[in-house]
Design a protein around this motif. Structure first.
Motif, short mmCIF file in Angstrom:
data_model
loop_
_atom_site.label_atom_id
_atom_site.label_comp_id
_atom_site.label_asym_id
_atom_site.label_seq_id
_atom_site.Cartn_x
_atom_site.Cartn_y
_atom_site.Cartn_z
N LEU A 39 0.83 -1.21 0.00
CA LEU A 39 0.00 0.00 0.00
C LEU A 39 0.86 1.26 0.00
O LEU A 39 0.62 2.20 -0.76
CB LEU A 39 -0.91 0.01 1.22
CG LEU A 39 -2.13 -0.91 1.22
CD1 LEU A 39 -2.82 -0.88 2.58
CD2 LEU A 39 -3.11 -0.49 0.14
N LEU A 40 1.87 1.28 0.87
CA LEU A 40 2.75 2.45 0.97
C LEU A 40 3.57 2.65 -0.30
O LEU A 40 3.74 3.79 -0.77
CB LEU A 40 3.68 2.29 2.17
CG LEU A 40 3.06 2.60 3.53
CD1 LEU A 40 3.89 1.99 4.65
CD2 LEU A 40 2.92 4.10 3.73
N ALA A 41 4.08 1.55 -0.86
CA ALA A 41 4.91 1.65 -2.06
C ALA A 41 4.12 2.19 -3.25
O ALA A 41 4.68 2.85 -4.14
CB ALA A 41 5.51 0.29 -2.40
N ALA A 42 2.81 1.93 -3.25
CA ALA A 42 1.97 2.38 -4.36
C ALA A 42 1.35 3.76 -4.12
O ALA A 42 0.69 4.30 -5.02
CB ALA A 42 0.87 1.35 -4.61
N ASP A 43 1.55 4.32 -2.93
CA ASP A 43 0.93 5.59 -2.57
C ASP A 43 1.92 6.73 -2.77
O ASP A 43 2.94 6.81 -2.08
CB ASP A 43 0.48 5.53 -1.10
CG ASP A 43 -0.43 6.69 -0.72
OD1 ASP A 43 -0.31 7.77 -1.32
OD2 ASP A 43 -1.26 6.50 0.20
N PRO A 44 1.67 7.64 -3.72
CA PRO A 44 2.64 8.72 -4.00
C PRO A 44 2.82 9.69 -2.85
O PRO A 44 3.76 10.49 -2.85
CB PRO A 44 2.04 9.40 -5.23
CG PRO A 44 0.57 9.07 -5.18
CD PRO A 44 0.49 7.70 -4.57
N ARG A 45 1.94 9.62 -1.85
CA ARG A 45 2.06 10.54 -0.71
C ARG A 45 3.15 10.11 0.26
O ARG A 45 3.54 10.89 1.14
CB ARG A 45 0.73 10.61 0.05
CG ARG A 45 -0.44 11.12 -0.76
CD ARG A 45 -1.74 11.00 0.03
NE ARG A 45 -2.07 9.61 0.36
CZ ARG A 45 -3.12 9.24 1.09
NH1 ARG A 45 -3.94 10.18 1.58
NH2 ARG A 45 -3.36 7.97 1.34
N TYR A 46 3.66 8.88 0.11
CA TYR A 46 4.55 8.34 1.13
C TYR A 46 5.82 7.76 0.54
O TYR A 46 5.84 7.23 -0.58
CB TYR A 46 3.82 7.25 1.93
CG TYR A 46 2.74 7.80 2.81
CD1 TYR A 46 3.03 8.39 4.03
CD2 TYR A 46 1.39 7.77 2.40
CE1 TYR A 46 2.04 8.92 4.84
CE2 TYR A 46 0.40 8.30 3.20
CZ TYR A 46 0.73 8.88 4.42
OH TYR A 46 -0.25 9.41 5.22
N ASP A 47 6.86 7.85 1.34
CA ASP A 47 8.13 7.16 1.06
C ASP A 47 8.31 6.11 2.15
O ASP A 47 8.32 6.43 3.33
CB ASP A 47 9.29 8.16 1.11
CG ASP A 47 10.65 7.48 1.10
OD1 ASP A 47 10.83 6.56 0.27
OD2 ASP A 47 11.51 7.84 1.91
N ALA A 89 -4.89 1.62 5.62
CA ALA A 89 -5.23 2.64 4.63
C ALA A 89 -5.94 3.82 5.28
O ALA A 89 -5.66 4.98 4.94
CB ALA A 89 -6.12 2.02 3.54
N ALA A 90 -6.83 3.55 6.21
CA ALA A 90 -7.55 4.63 6.88
C ALA A 90 -6.61 5.50 7.69
O ALA A 90 -6.73 6.75 7.69
CB ALA A 90 -8.65 4.05 7.77
N VAL A 91 -5.66 4.89 8.39
CA VAL A 91 -4.71 5.66 9.20
C VAL A 91 -3.79 6.47 8.30
O VAL A 91 -3.44 7.62 8.62
CB VAL A 91 -3.92 4.73 10.14
CG1 VAL A 91 -2.83 5.52 10.87
CG2 VAL A 91 -4.85 4.08 11.15
N LEU A 92 -3.39 5.92 7.17
CA LEU A 92 -2.58 6.69 6.22
C LEU A 92 -3.32 7.93 5.74
O LEU A 92 -2.73 9.01 5.59
CB LEU A 92 -2.18 5.82 5.04
CG LEU A 92 -1.17 4.71 5.33
CD1 LEU A 92 -0.94 3.84 4.10
CD2 LEU A 92 0.16 5.28 5.82
N ASP A 93 -4.62 7.79 5.51
CA ASP A 93 -5.42 8.95 5.12
C ASP A 93 -5.48 9.98 6.24
O ASP A 93 -5.41 11.20 6.00
CB ASP A 93 -6.83 8.52 4.73
CG ASP A 93 -6.90 7.81 3.38
OD1 ASP A 93 -5.94 7.97 2.58
OD2 ASP A 93 -7.89 7.10 3.13
N LEU A 94 -5.63 9.51 7.49
CA LEU A 94 -5.65 10.43 8.62
C LEU A 94 -4.33 11.18 8.75
O LEU A 94 -4.32 12.39 9.00
CB LEU A 94 -5.94 9.65 9.91
CG LEU A 94 -7.35 9.10 10.08
CD1 LEU A 94 -7.42 8.17 11.29
CD2 LEU A 94 -8.36 10.24 10.24
#
Length: 488
Positions: free
Chosen positions: A388-396, A466-471
């Motif tokens: 999830l993190l690797a595919a999310d451009p908001r995160y490294d 995923a929900a916590v990443l959005d928060l």
């Protein structure tokens, strides 16, 4: 006041009081909808401060009502699926039952005449764990208060085995020659132990890690060679099977080869990774641990046990003699000659709780595979979270997980100042904690602030992650928006 002493005359009082307490906790667990209320120290401290400990309530129910206000209501609840912070696991019911039994009977595991069967149960569990590790028939060990104490005792044994000469003793000049090698990602207790053991400030040699945060064995080989060249004494190599920040596992087989080559004590700090000893599918990740001279395990991290439950294991039981002291009132030498099993002969502690009972009840109720399946679930969840993190451009995200830890950093699309990104991540963590919606940890990587998920709850789902990443992203974006407004 004798009515409060636990004995044959107060058994019914004990039953009623404990039942009332259990019902309070059960009700709280059943109605907890977030891991934390967000209470601040400034808000909670006055409630505690106003309590006059010299004026008892004289009633268990009243005391529980008060406890609800100052503790239970605002406790941090590790069982909640969005508690994702530290190495705190939800606990299994058989272990909690064991905790209730051991607290009531109150055995002390220092001598046979204070514990009887408790001694034998602990020894059986030590043998079981040593067997799972593969340490061999001469292995032994003892339960401890936690990984820090286990590491301290292991390094004490290593120090005594590695003294430069028979006449050197604990002379500072001889101790100053000793060196301990550990990766730069190893636990802080390695350096703390070195200080407690009277070693010099330079005693711990930090070995760099690779991209996956594992000890670089080429660098270790070079450091061991330099140690011999400089007339110093390699006392121990501490390999980590599950670093606190990254869950990374050092290359144990290669480290074992170097330890044999240089005749140095190999200690494996598996406080976190010990859950793999019960793993149904991932046991091979700690292959090589069987070659260690000593191993730290923390059942209260990855065996889902209540704090505290830990042990230090050794390949050669004879090395435990370095922790042995005899007292005429407690464990005189004649007891050893009479083959009376006194655990204090192996321990840094004297009075010691029967913490082994919790693991015993767990194994007898769930079995090792039951524990291993739970730990495998959180390791698999971490892999899903990494995707999830690797595919999310908001995160490294820093490294692919070996166990159940994810270290990552929010990266805004429009801000490039590293210091401002640091502040955004720090703010997001604090704001999330204050909201009580989730709890995450933080650390530093390359001097920069990162966030951390430590996944030890099989009830946590990818949806929770995923929900916590959005928060987190929402809080970070709020900070950056407010920062921009302030600049304008």
């Amino acid at each position: 006041m004798r009515s409060h002493l636990l004995n044959d005359l107060t058994a019914e009082h004990y039953r009623r009081s404990v039942t009332e307490g259990v019902e309070r906790v059960a009700a709280r667990l059943a109605t907890t909808d977030r891991p934390f209320t967000g209470v601040t120290p400034d808000a909670l401290a006055p409630l505690v401060d106003r309590i006059d400990l010299d004026r008892p309530l004289y009633d268990t129910g009243a005391a529980l009502d008060e406890l609800e206000e100052v503790y239970l209501r605002d406790a941090v609840y590790f069982h909640h699926p969005r508690y994702l912070a530290h190495l705190n696991c939800p606990v299994v019911i058989p272990a909690v039952l064991g905790e209730a039994v051991l607290s009531a009977v109150n055995s002390s595991l220092d001598t046979w005449d204070q514990s009887a069967g408790g001694t034998l149960i602990e020894r059986k569990l030590i043998d079981w764990t040593a067997g799972r590790i593969g340490l061999g028939p001469a292995a032994d060990g003892v339960f401890t208060s936690g990984g820090t104490q286990s590491n301290l005792q292991a390094l004490l044994l290593a120090r005594e085995e590695a003294k430069p000469g028979p006449d050197d003793g604990d002379h500072p000049a001889s101790l100053a020659k000793l060196r301990v090698f550990a990766s730069e990602a190893s636990h802080f207790s390695v350096r703390k132990s070195a200080k407690l053991l009277g070693l010099g400030q330079d005693a711990v040699v930090s070995i760099p890690v690779d991209h996956d945060k594992r000890m670089q064995t080429v660098a270790l080989a070079r450091a061991l060679e330099n140690c011999a060249r400089d007339g110093l004494v390699p006392m121990a190599v501490v390999a980590t099977a599950g670093t606190t920040d990254f869950g990374s596992i050092d290359p144990l087989p290669e480290i074992a080869e170097l330890c044999e080559q240089y005749d140095v004590w190999m200690h494996v700090d598996a406080a976190y990774g010990c859950g793999l000893l019960a793993s149904v599918r991932h046991r091979d990740r700690i292959d090589g641990i069987e070659r260690a001279d000593s191993v730290t395990v923390d059942y209260h991290k990855s065996f889902f046990q209540p704090v505290s439950s830990s042990a230090v294991l050794v390949r050669d039981a004879a090395t435990l003699r370095h922790a042995t002291y005899h007292a005429d009132y407690l464990n005189p030498r004649r007891m050893a000659e009479e083959r009376i099993p006194n655990q204090v002969d192996k321990s840094l502690q004297t009075t010691r709780r029967f913490d082994a009972l919790k693991l015993w009840m767990t194994l007898r109720t769930m079995g090792a595979d039951g524990i291993g399946e739970l730990f495998d679930e959180v390791c698999d969840l971490a892999r899903e979270g990494w995707r999830l993190l690797a595919a999310d451009p908001r995160y490294d995200v820093v490294v692919e997980p070996s166990l159940s830890t994810l270290v990552f950093r929010y990266i805004p699309a429009t801000v490039t100042d590293p210091a401002e990104i640091d502040r955004a991540n720090l703010y997001a963590r604090k704001a999330l904690f204050a909201s009580g919606d989730a709890v995450v940890a933080g650390t530093k990587v390359g001097g920069r602030h990162y966030l951390k998920f430590t996944l030890l709850n099989p009830e946590t789902t990818a949806g929770d992650i995923a929900a916590v990443l959005d928060l987190i992203a929402g809080h970070a974006e709020q900070y950056l928006g407010d920062s921009l407004d302030r600049a304008c």
